[in-house]
Design an enzyme around this catalytic site. Structure first.
Site, PDB file in Angstrom:
ATOM      1  N   GLY A  98       0.379  -5.620   0.951  1.00  0.00           N
ATOM      2  CA  GLY A  98      -0.451  -5.700  -0.018  1.00  0.00           C
ATOM      3  C   GLY A  98       0.093  -6.485  -1.536  1.00  0.00           C
ATOM      4  O   GLY A  98      -0.584  -6.976  -2.153  1.00  0.00           O
ATOM      5  N   GLU A 152       3.310  -5.393   7.156  1.00  0.00           N
ATOM      6  CA  GLU A 152       2.563  -4.413   8.008  1.00  0.00           C
ATOM      7  C   GLU A 152       2.618  -4.041   9.318  1.00  0.00           C
ATOM      8  O   GLU A 152       2.780  -2.936   9.746  1.00  0.00           O
ATOM      9  CB  GLU A 152       0.770  -4.429   7.789  1.00  0.00           C
ATOM     10  CG  GLU A 152       0.401  -4.975   6.335  1.00  0.00           C
ATOM     11  CD  GLU A 152       0.811  -6.243   5.803  1.00  0.00           C
ATOM     12  OE1 GLU A 152       1.475  -6.961   5.980  1.00  0.00           O
ATOM     13  OE2 GLU A 152       0.245  -6.380   4.427  1.00  0.00           O
ATOM     14  N   ALA A 198       0.885  -1.376   0.093  1.00  0.00           N
ATOM     15  CA  ALA A 198       0.108  -0.022  -0.030  1.00  0.00           C
ATOM     16  C   ALA A 198       0.790   1.310   0.014  1.00  0.00           C
ATOM     17  O   ALA A 198       2.172   1.312   0.399  1.00  0.00           O
ATOM     18  CB  ALA A 198      -0.889  -0.012   1.266  1.00  0.00           C
ATOM     19  N   GLU A 203      -0.102  -9.913  -0.913  1.00  0.00           N
ATOM     20  CA  GLU A 203      -1.627 -10.566  -0.894  1.00  0.00           C
ATOM     21  C   GLU A 203      -2.049 -10.546  -2.369  1.00  0.00           C
ATOM     22  O   GLU A 203      -2.977 -11.480  -2.801  1.00  0.00           O
ATOM     23  CB  GLU A 203      -2.653  -9.339  -0.068  1.00  0.00           C
ATOM     24  CG  GLU A 203      -2.246  -9.566   1.412  1.00  0.00           C
ATOM     25  CD  GLU A 203      -2.815  -8.512   2.321  1.00  0.00           C
ATOM     26  OE1 GLU A 203      -2.566  -7.461   1.795  1.00  0.00           O
ATOM     27  OE2 GLU A 203      -3.639  -8.603   3.204  1.00  0.00           O
TER      28      GLU A 203
END
Ligand code: NAD
Length: 672
Positions: free
Chosen positions: A108, A131, A63, A111
């Site tokens: 992310g 994170e 992100a 992911e």
């Protein structure tokens, strides 16, 4: 199609390329771009398989933290974050989708890769759910996808502690299916083509690795998190989320992850840790030293003084592959210094952190010297002799006579005036403070102190050097104690006032430890050495305002030779394993000092201890800003986070004060 995401055809394979430099961050525009591309590839009858690739040096760094900051500040809707539904759309693509990973797949980014049906990777790639390092947990299904691909134990480890793994480990775990050595795109396209016509493995439907999980695993991880990430909520939330994957369906597990993620997102901790992340990146910007300033190349260094600091500094350079000469005045001191370096490296080998070959290579880079022979070739000379101005000036005068014209002349002083040292040379523009912290080969902070005359090139050289050594270089102007030691002095003084007013040594240490500091102030003084703490105090007393009362117990301990851990006694008593216990004699000395000062002792709360000690830091920090010693408040935070054990989840003293609404008032014991 978004300009940040490209779709091209390689025969019957569609290649979706992320093009959002520098790290292909998943901004709202990027994930919308991927979505459009996936839909287009899914609908195109020519396309039979899909590859997702990152352009530039990396697959995807996750992100965009600026966007997360805006969401936290309610300047952007929560919906901008990578939506779970979008990743499910990739999984539901009727054609095989392969993520081709090089550089890193973090947060992310991982992911996204796990939502593809297959992953192939370059040999040097690193994959991680990082994170927690900014106070968050994976929020787009990472805690539910990773245990299905890498197993529960590894998923707990990666989500709760945030360390990325290598491509080789990912292959062994089954997180990636193949390592492609040379042509990643070609390898990924071939891999995708081979998958055409086979049944498509959807990660969310794979639950074989979830079965038979040892429930003890979660408790053990929580215990480790409480110890090694003391005070942080995200690691515990990450463990809860992965545990949920073993108990709930994929959809309900994802809902649980979202709840836990939102709890972290709205917490003060993520705000503080994102602040710390950006603060560390801001330190390298010096307004009057532009990025294009010419820096000198540092290929050889020489160090004067082979004591605690000189030895650690020599190791720091050797660890970065830079040869170092190490001079001391006597053979005995030199032998002691070299023996300590060898012992230190041998300890790392024993722990398995260093190979014996690497140890020998590093030791071979450090050359002991009784003379200044070879110093004429050094690009940088650092003095780390006793903290005494006369000794330091004599050393500067000597090295000025030997060093080549382009050599940087540095001092490792913690408190003394850099300009005075520079005045002992004919080239004050070459003189700078390079204040390493103990142990120098471990601590990340390097305080860089510019004198009146220090040239921009010498500053730029020092800032670049910090990065090369793996340190965080924070620039300060010259003053007594610079940023770190100058703030430490009132912090220690306040702790000592609290003792006189009625708190015990243990209460003061415990209150600040519970606040999150790596150790209490008096424990820290005992570790650094009360001789050093006392000397720092003297430097400040010289300039203290008349009539300002000073606590006296440290003087008594100093005179008694009680220097802390190294002598077995200081504020506390220490056993052979350096475990502290309360010292009744210290308590008696404190009571006597209080009586003599006419102070009526009382119960002091933990809250008061924390508020007054942290206030002392903050007030001095504010003065440093006012005087222009520190460039920005966040630089002060970085100094305290990387050099003084301030809890990262509180963002540093200045951030903490701003956000906690601490009344920044003067202590009643410091007269105006
Ligand atoms: P130390 O006493 O362990 O080492 C100093 C060494 O310098 C000794 O080995 C001594 O023999 C040698 N020396 C003295 N004069 C010399 C000369 N003229 N030529 C060559 N060698 C000489 O001290 P230290 O703790 O390593 O501190 C060194 C400097 O680093 C001081 O300025 C100190 O303030 C600073 N510093 C110390 C710490 C710490 O925690 N110890 C942290 C940061 C900075």
């Amino acid at each position: 199609m978004s300009p940040l995401v490209n779709l091209t055809l390689h025969g019957d394979v569609a290649v979706i390329t992320l093009a959002n430099p520098p790290v292909n961050a998943l901004t709202e525009e990027v994930h919308q771009g991927i979505q459009t591309a996936i839909r287009a590839a899914g609908a195109d009858p020519q396309v039979r398989a899909v590859v997702i690739l990152g352009s530039g040096s990396t697959f995807c760094g996750g992100a965009d933290l600026r966007e997360i900051q805006q969401i936290i500040a309610n300047e952007r809707p929560r919906a901008c974050l990578l939506p779970l539904a979008f990743l499910r759309e990739i999984e539901d693509c009727p054609k095989p989708v392969v993520a081709a990973i090089h550089g890193t797949a973090l947060g992310g980014g991982l992911e996204l890769a796990m939502s593809a049906h297959y992953r192939v990777s370059a040999p040097s790639a690193r994959l991680g759910q990082t994170e927690v390092k900014v106070g968050l947990i994976p929020g787009a299904g990472g805690t539910q996808l990773l245990p299905r691909l890498a197993g529960v134990a590894k998923a707990v480890e990666m989500c709760a502690f945030g360390e990325p793994i290598s491509a080789q480990e990912a292959l062994a775990l089954g997180l990636v299916g193949r390592i492609v050595a040379d042509d990643l795109l070609g390898g990924a396209v071939a891999f995708a083509r081979a998958a055409i016509g086979k049944s498509i493995p959807r990660t969310r439907e794979r639950d074989d690795k979830l079965r038979g999980t040892d429930p003890e695993l979660f408790e053990a991880a929580r215990e480790r998190a409480r110890k090694t990430r003391r005070g942080q909520q995200a690691p515990l939330a990450a463990i809860d989320a992965v545990e949920a994957a073993t108990k709930l369906s994929f959809e309900v597990g994802c809902q649980r992850e979202t709840e836990l993620f939102d709890g972290c997102l709205r917490s003060a901790q993520s705000k503080a840790m994102i602040h710390a992340f950006f603060a560390e990146r801001a330190v390298s910007k010096v307004p009057d030293v532009p990025a294009e300033t010419q820096a000198f190349e540092i290929q050889r260094v020489a160090i004067v003084g082979a004591g605690t600091m000189g030895g650690g500094i020599a190791m720091t350079f050797a660890n970065a592959g830079i040869p170092a000469l190490l001079r001391d005045a006597s053979q005995e001191a030199l032998d002691r210094g070299m023996a300590s370096i060898a012992r230190n490296y041998a300890g790392s080998v024993k722990k398995g952190a260093l190979s014996p070959e690497a140890m020998n290579q590093r030791l071979a880079l450090i050359t002991p010297r009784l003379t200044y022979v070879g110093f004429e070739k050094a690009d940088l000379i650092i003095e780390a002799v006793f903290e005494d101005m006369a000794v330091k000036k004599a050393v500067f005068a000597q090295i000025d006579g030997i060093a080549k014209p382009s050599c940087v002349l540095a001092s490792n002083t913690s408190t003394l005036d850099i300009d005075q040292m520079a005045s002992a040379t004919k080239r004050p523009e070459a003189v700078i403070g390079l204040h390493f912290f103990s142990p120098a080969n471990v601590m990340r902070l390097l305080e860089i102190v510019r004198g009146q005359a220090t040239s921009k090139e010498v500053i730029a050289t020092s800032m670049a050097l910090a990065r090369r050594l793996g340190k965080v270089g924070v620039l300060a102007r010259n003053c007594r104690g610079f940023i770190g030691s100058r703030m430490m002095e009132p912090y220690w003084r306040e702790a000592e006032f609290l003792l006189e007013e009625g708190a015990s040594v243990e209460e003061v240490n415990q209150a600040l430890f519970d606040f999150g500091m790596a150790m209490g102030p008096l424990a820290m003084a005992d570790l650094v050495g009360l001789d050093i703490a006392w000397r720092i105090r003297q430097v400040f007393r010289e300039v203290a305002k008349p009539g300002v009362r000073q606590p006296r117990v440290i003087d008594l301990l100093y005179k008694m030779g009680r220097f802390g851990q190294k002598t077995g006694r200081g504020w506390s008593s220490y056993d052979a394993a350096r475990k502290p216990s309360p010292d009744p004699e210290t308590a008696a000395l404190i009571e006597q000092a209080a009586r003599e000062a006419g102070i009526e002792r009382r119960r002091v709360s933990a809250r008061e201890i924390v508020d007054r000690c942290v206030n002392a830091l903050v007030i001095e920090g504010a003065r440093l800003l006012e005087e222009g010693i520190a460039l920005r408040a966040s630089d002060i935070d970085v100094v305290y986070l990387t050099g003084f054990g301030f809890p990262v989840w509180r963002g540093g003293p200045m951030f903490y004060a701003e956000n906690a609404g601490i009344p920044v008032t003067r202590s009643p014991m410091i007269s105006a």
